[in-house]
Each structure stands twice: as C-alpha cells, then as structure tokens.
Write an enzyme that holds these catalytic residues in place. Sequence first.
Site, PDB file in Angstrom:
ATOM      1  N   LEU A  34       1.057  48.910  17.478  1.00  0.00           N
ATOM      2  CA  LEU A  34       2.166  48.812  18.438  1.00  0.00           C
ATOM      3  C   LEU A  34       2.522  50.189  18.996  1.00  0.00           C
ATOM      4  O   LEU A  34       3.330  50.310  19.908  1.00  0.00           O
ATOM      5  CB  LEU A  34       3.393  48.212  17.738  1.00  0.00           C
ATOM      6  N   SER A  35       1.921  51.248  18.431  1.00  0.00           N
ATOM      7  CA  SER A  35       2.307  52.609  18.816  1.00  0.00           C
ATOM      8  C   SER A  35       2.012  52.941  20.276  1.00  0.00           C
ATOM      9  O   SER A  35       2.842  53.603  20.929  1.00  0.00           O
ATOM     10  CB  SER A  35       1.643  53.626  17.895  1.00  0.00           C
ATOM     11  N   LYS A  84      -4.834  58.116   6.380  1.00  0.00           N
ATOM     12  CA  LYS A  84      -3.696  58.969   6.006  1.00  0.00           C
ATOM     13  C   LYS A  84      -4.005  59.945   4.871  1.00  0.00           C
ATOM     14  O   LYS A  84      -3.445  61.028   4.811  1.00  0.00           O
ATOM     15  CB  LYS A  84      -2.489  58.108   5.622  1.00  0.00           C
ATOM     16  N   ASN A 105       0.675  61.346   8.450  1.00  0.00           N
ATOM     17  CA  ASN A 105       0.647  60.292   9.479  1.00  0.00           C
ATOM     18  C   ASN A 105       0.729  60.880  10.888  1.00  0.00           C
ATOM     19  O   ASN A 105       0.652  60.149  11.869  1.00  0.00           O
ATOM     20  CB  ASN A 105       1.752  59.248   9.253  1.00  0.00           C
ATOM     21  N   ASP A 120       7.155  59.471   7.866  1.00  0.00           N
ATOM     22  CA  ASP A 120       7.630  58.189   7.320  1.00  0.00           C
ATOM     23  C   ASP A 120       8.980  58.325   6.601  1.00  0.00           C
ATOM     24  O   ASP A 120       9.843  57.451   6.727  1.00  0.00           O
ATOM     25  CB  ASP A 120       6.600  57.596   6.341  1.00  0.00           C
ATOM     26  N   GLY A 144       7.575  48.591  -5.272  1.00  0.00           N
ATOM     27  CA  GLY A 144       6.318  49.140  -4.774  1.00  0.00           C
ATOM     28  C   GLY A 144       6.164  50.606  -5.118  1.00  0.00           C
ATOM     29  O   GLY A 144       7.155  51.306  -5.396  1.00  0.00           O
ATOM     30  N   ALA A 148       3.893  54.117   1.319  1.00  0.00           N
ATOM     31  CA  ALA A 148       5.228  54.024   1.926  1.00  0.00           C
ATOM     32  C   ALA A 148       6.292  54.315   0.875  1.00  0.00           C
ATOM     33  O   ALA A 148       7.280  55.011   1.146  1.00  0.00           O
ATOM     34  CB  ALA A 148       5.427  52.634   2.522  1.00  0.00           C
ATOM     35  N   ASN A 167       6.856  48.206  -9.782  1.00  0.00           N
ATOM     36  CA  ASN A 167       5.601  47.959  -9.060  1.00  0.00           C
ATOM     37  C   ASN A 167       4.735  47.026  -9.890  1.00  0.00           C
ATOM     38  O   ASN A 167       4.782  47.043 -11.118  1.00  0.00           O
ATOM     39  CB  ASN A 167       4.861  49.287  -8.833  1.00  0.00           C
ATOM     40  N   THR A 169       1.632  47.195 -10.466  1.00  0.00           N
ATOM     41  CA  THR A 169       0.829  48.017 -11.372  1.00  0.00           C
ATOM     42  C   THR A 169       1.728  49.122 -11.913  1.00  0.00           C
ATOM     43  O   THR A 169       2.074  50.063 -11.190  1.00  0.00           O
ATOM     44  CB  THR A 169      -0.364  48.627 -10.605  1.00  0.00           C
ATOM     45  N   ARG A 172       0.926  52.957 -11.638  1.00  0.00           N
ATOM     46  CA  ARG A 172       1.116  53.612 -10.337  1.00  0.00           C
ATOM     47  C   ARG A 172       2.586  54.043 -10.167  1.00  0.00           C
ATOM     48  O   ARG A 172       2.871  55.115  -9.637  1.00  0.00           O
ATOM     49  CB  ARG A 172       0.707  52.636  -9.234  1.00  0.00           C
TER      50      ARG A 172
HETATM   51  P1  NAP Z   1      -0.271  50.755   0.027  1.00  0.00           P
HETATM   52  O1  NAP Z   1      -0.275  52.233  -0.142  1.00  0.00           O
HETATM   53  O2  NAP Z   1      -1.555  50.020   0.063  1.00  0.00           O
HETATM   54  O3  NAP Z   1       0.658  50.126  -1.150  1.00  0.00           O
HETATM   55  C1  NAP Z   1       0.800  48.743  -1.262  1.00  0.00           C
HETATM   56  C2  NAP Z   1       1.939  48.406  -2.227  1.00  0.00           C
HETATM   57  O4  NAP Z   1       2.119  46.990  -2.178  1.00  0.00           O
HETATM   58  C3  NAP Z   1       1.643  48.756  -3.680  1.00  0.00           C
HETATM   59  O5  NAP Z   1       2.847  49.034  -4.336  1.00  0.00           O
HETATM   60  C4  NAP Z   1       1.014  47.445  -4.185  1.00  0.00           C
HETATM   61  O6  NAP Z   1       1.122  47.270  -5.593  1.00  0.00           O
HETATM   62  C5  NAP Z   1       1.914  46.447  -3.498  1.00  0.00           C
HETATM   63  N1  NAP Z   1       1.323  45.127  -3.338  1.00  0.00           N
HETATM   64  C6  NAP Z   1       0.308  44.780  -2.510  1.00  0.00           C
HETATM   65  N2  NAP Z   1       0.042  43.456  -2.645  1.00  0.00           N
HETATM   66  C7  NAP Z   1       0.921  42.982  -3.574  1.00  0.00           C
HETATM   67  C8  NAP Z   1       1.156  41.702  -4.145  1.00  0.00           C
HETATM   68  N3  NAP Z   1       0.449  40.623  -3.771  1.00  0.00           N
HETATM   69  N4  NAP Z   1       2.143  41.568  -5.063  1.00  0.00           N
HETATM   70  C9  NAP Z   1       2.867  42.645  -5.463  1.00  0.00           C
HETATM   71  N5  NAP Z   1       2.686  43.881  -4.955  1.00  0.00           N
HETATM   72  C10 NAP Z   1       1.722  44.041  -4.023  1.00  0.00           C
HETATM   73  O7  NAP Z   1       0.489  50.345   1.386  1.00  0.00           O
HETATM   74  P2  NAP Z   1       1.646  51.153   2.143  1.00  0.00           P
HETATM   75  O8  NAP Z   1       1.042  52.033   3.159  1.00  0.00           O
HETATM   76  O9  NAP Z   1       2.569  51.721   1.131  1.00  0.00           O
HETATM   77  O10 NAP Z   1       2.366  49.971   2.975  1.00  0.00           O
HETATM   78  C11 NAP Z   1       3.146  49.006   2.295  1.00  0.00           C
HETATM   79  C12 NAP Z   1       3.985  48.215   3.280  1.00  0.00           C
HETATM   80  O11 NAP Z   1       4.896  49.069   3.962  1.00  0.00           O
HETATM   81  C13 NAP Z   1       3.162  47.514   4.366  1.00  0.00           C
HETATM   82  O12 NAP Z   1       3.711  46.243   4.558  1.00  0.00           O
HETATM   83  C14 NAP Z   1       3.393  48.371   5.605  1.00  0.00           C
HETATM   84  O13 NAP Z   1       3.333  47.643   6.812  1.00  0.00           O
HETATM   85  C15 NAP Z   1       4.819  48.843   5.362  1.00  0.00           C
HETATM   86  N6  NAP Z   1       5.098  50.114   6.061  1.00  0.00           N
HETATM   87  C16 NAP Z   1       6.027  50.083   7.064  1.00  0.00           C
HETATM   88  C17 NAP Z   1       6.304  51.234   7.759  1.00  0.00           C
HETATM   89  C18 NAP Z   1       7.316  51.172   8.872  1.00  0.00           C
HETATM   90  O14 NAP Z   1       7.345  52.099   9.687  1.00  0.00           O
HETATM   91  N7  NAP Z   1       8.165  50.166   8.907  1.00  0.00           N
HETATM   92  C19 NAP Z   1       5.659  52.449   7.458  1.00  0.00           C
HETATM   93  C20 NAP Z   1       4.714  52.449   6.401  1.00  0.00           C
HETATM   94  C21 NAP Z   1       4.444  51.257   5.719  1.00  0.00           C
HETATM   95  P3  NAP Z   1      -0.079  47.769  -6.570  1.00  0.00           P
HETATM   96  O15 NAP Z   1       0.146  49.253  -6.794  1.00  0.00           O
HETATM   97  O16 NAP Z   1       0.122  46.959  -7.798  1.00  0.00           O
HETATM   98  O17 NAP Z   1      -1.382  47.481  -5.862  1.00  0.00           O
END
Ligand code: NAP
Length: 301
Positions: A34-35, A84, A105, A120, A144, A148, A167, A169, A172
């Site tokens: 969307l950027s 990233k 980012n 972020d 989590g 993020a 979280n 895991t 982590r």
């Molecule tokens: P990431 O580094 O891949 O981390 C994913 C996180 O989600 C980890 O804590 C993971 O847990 C957990 N997770 C994934 N699937 C899961 C499940 N089924 N049940 C429980 N926990 C689960 O991803 P990220 O970059 O942090 O992004 C995470 C979210 O934030 C995304 O939805 C992204 O769109 C959003 N975000 C939004 C913005 C914004 O500007 N609004 C900016 C950045 C990110 P484990 O450690 O156990 O795998």
Amino acid sequence: MTLLASNRDHSFGFSISGATKVVGVFGYPVEHSLSPAMHNAAFTQLGLPYVYVPFAVPPEQIGVAVRSLSALGIVGANLTIPHKEIVLPFIDEFTQEARDIGAVNTVHIVEGRILGDNTDGRGFWEPLRERGFKVAGKTVFILGAGGAARSVVFRLAREGAHIILLNRTKERAERLASAVAEAGLGAVEVLLPGDEQACLEALLRANLLVQTTRVGMYPHTETLPEIPLAGLHPELLVYDLVYNPICTRLLSEAERRGCPTLSGVKMLVYQGAFAFQRWTGVWPPTDIMERAVLDGLLKKI
Ligand code: NAP
C-alpha cells in the site's frame, strides 16, 4: 494536454522529468504494497517532485539493489519482507532504533553513504501520543516477539512502561527480554504460553494490550490470539498492529467488551510518514496518506 491531465488524475500529479526524484520500496513480493499509493498521494498533495516506485527485488539481489541506489540517484527506499534483516551487511551506518530492533525498514542515501533506519517504533508510538495515552509507569501486555514486537518493546521500554510479554515460542520472548535488559532498559516479564490464569491476571492489571503477531491477518480473519477474553476490561486500550483487515476479530471482541481500540492502519501511515520526512525534509499530510491506505484496503475486500 489530455495525456498530462490523465497523468494528474491517476498518478503523480506532475509529469516525470529529469528533475523527478525517486524513492521506493524493495520487497518480494511487492505488488500488494500500500506504500506507493500512500506516498504518491502525499507527494501529489504537496506538489513535491518525487515518485515512489515498488521494486520486486529477490532476496539474493538485495545487496546489489541497495548498493545501486547511490549510482542511480535514488534518494532512499523502504524495505519490507523478506529484506528487513538480510539487508544489514550492506548498510554503512545505523540509527539507534535500527540497532535496537536489529532490522531496517528505511534507507536513505546521505552523501553517497547508506543510512539504515527503522521507523516502526515511531510509527507505533505516534497514534498513542495523538490520543494522549501516557505510558510511563503503565503496564503493557504484548502479544508476540517477532520483528514488529521488537520495535514496540524497545520503544515502550524507553518510555518507562512495565512490559509483560507472551509469545507462542517462549524462547523467542526470552531472547527479546534479554536484549531489552542488555540495553539497560529494565526487566520484561515473560509469561508461559498456555498458563491461562497468569495471562488473565496480567491482562486485568494491564492498561494497554498490543497485538503484534500475524494472528487475525487476512486471509485468516476469523482467528483470535490465545488469550482469555475475560481479561479484556473497559480500561484496557487494545492496539492491534494488523491493518488488513482494518478491524480484526480481536478488535471487534474488545469493542464488544467496552475497550477503546486502535487499528494498525495509523501505525502503517506514521512509519511511512517518518520515512517520507527523512527523505524530503518535509512532514507529510498524514490524513491524505491514511485516506490512500483505507481506499487501498477497501479495494482489496
Ligand atoms: P514476524 O517477525 O514474522 O513475527 C511473527 C510473530 O507472530 C511471532 O511472534 C510469531 O510467533 C507470531 N505468530 C505467527 N503465527 C502465529 C500463530 N498462528 N499463533 C500465534 N503466534 C503466531 O512478523 P512481524 O514483522 O513482527 O509482523 C507481525 C505482524 O505485525 C504482521 O501482521 C504485520 O502485518 C504487522 N505489522 C504491522 C505494521 C504496521 O505498520 N501496522 C508494521 C509491522 C508489522 P512465533 O515466534 O512463535 O513464531
């Protein structure tokens, strides 16, 4: 003339010339980002001679791509999945935030050198500041421990919040808590996944819940984080970083229980706004950027 008018309606608000400055986003895939809509809407509104372009850069090419920015005269770029962290070896200098988070980012070319930033944490913080939410001394429950979450936890720790982390895991979450402690920012309480009672008690004493996982994100919009919903009390501000859908299942459950809520849309806008400001020196019209994001999200539904 007609061509120029249609250019004005549908793209950048000006015709591209030798004076046009280029910024963009490196991702893989990148077509759903969307950027471009968000930044180009702001450039048009301000009449700035910039254009924001999506670049599909395969992970093995990220070094070549980032190292080419200067030669191409590209002002800067955002980095999204999967770049990233893998981009780090190709960056010349880092901001403190990028160092804390261990990910970049936004890059900006300054006198031929590549500066790596991470907006972020500021993007997350700004909507809270706007609502007048004071974090110092408050208890914040974070779901989590991914990328993020790191930006959120470091920002909140620097603002003096008491942080509780859960979280899927646990290891982590413990690694993130150690990183915060090593940075001298105090202790983070880590909960054991599956301990419902401890989770309920922690939610009941929290002032802010921040959902940073992928749970609830499109296309799995029916999913809910594994927390006891009875812990969602009306004094708890519930902030979900997921922006697609705009209102996640967690946010609807929270609203039903009388909690104030915040969606991830504003964070998306503000993390972009801080990058925009770094590249152009100008603070963008965030209302125009938010409109562009909402229009983009509504088109996807
Ligand atoms: P990431 O580094 O891949 O981390 C994913 C996180 O989600 C980890 O804590 C993971 O847990 C957990 N997770 C994934 N699937 C899961 C499940 N089924 N049940 C429980 N926990 C689960 O991803 P990220 O970059 O942090 O992004 C995470 C979210 O934030 C995304 O939805 C992204 O769109 C959003 N975000 C939004 C913005 C914004 O500007 N609004 C900016 C950045 C990110 P484990 O450690 O156990 O795998």
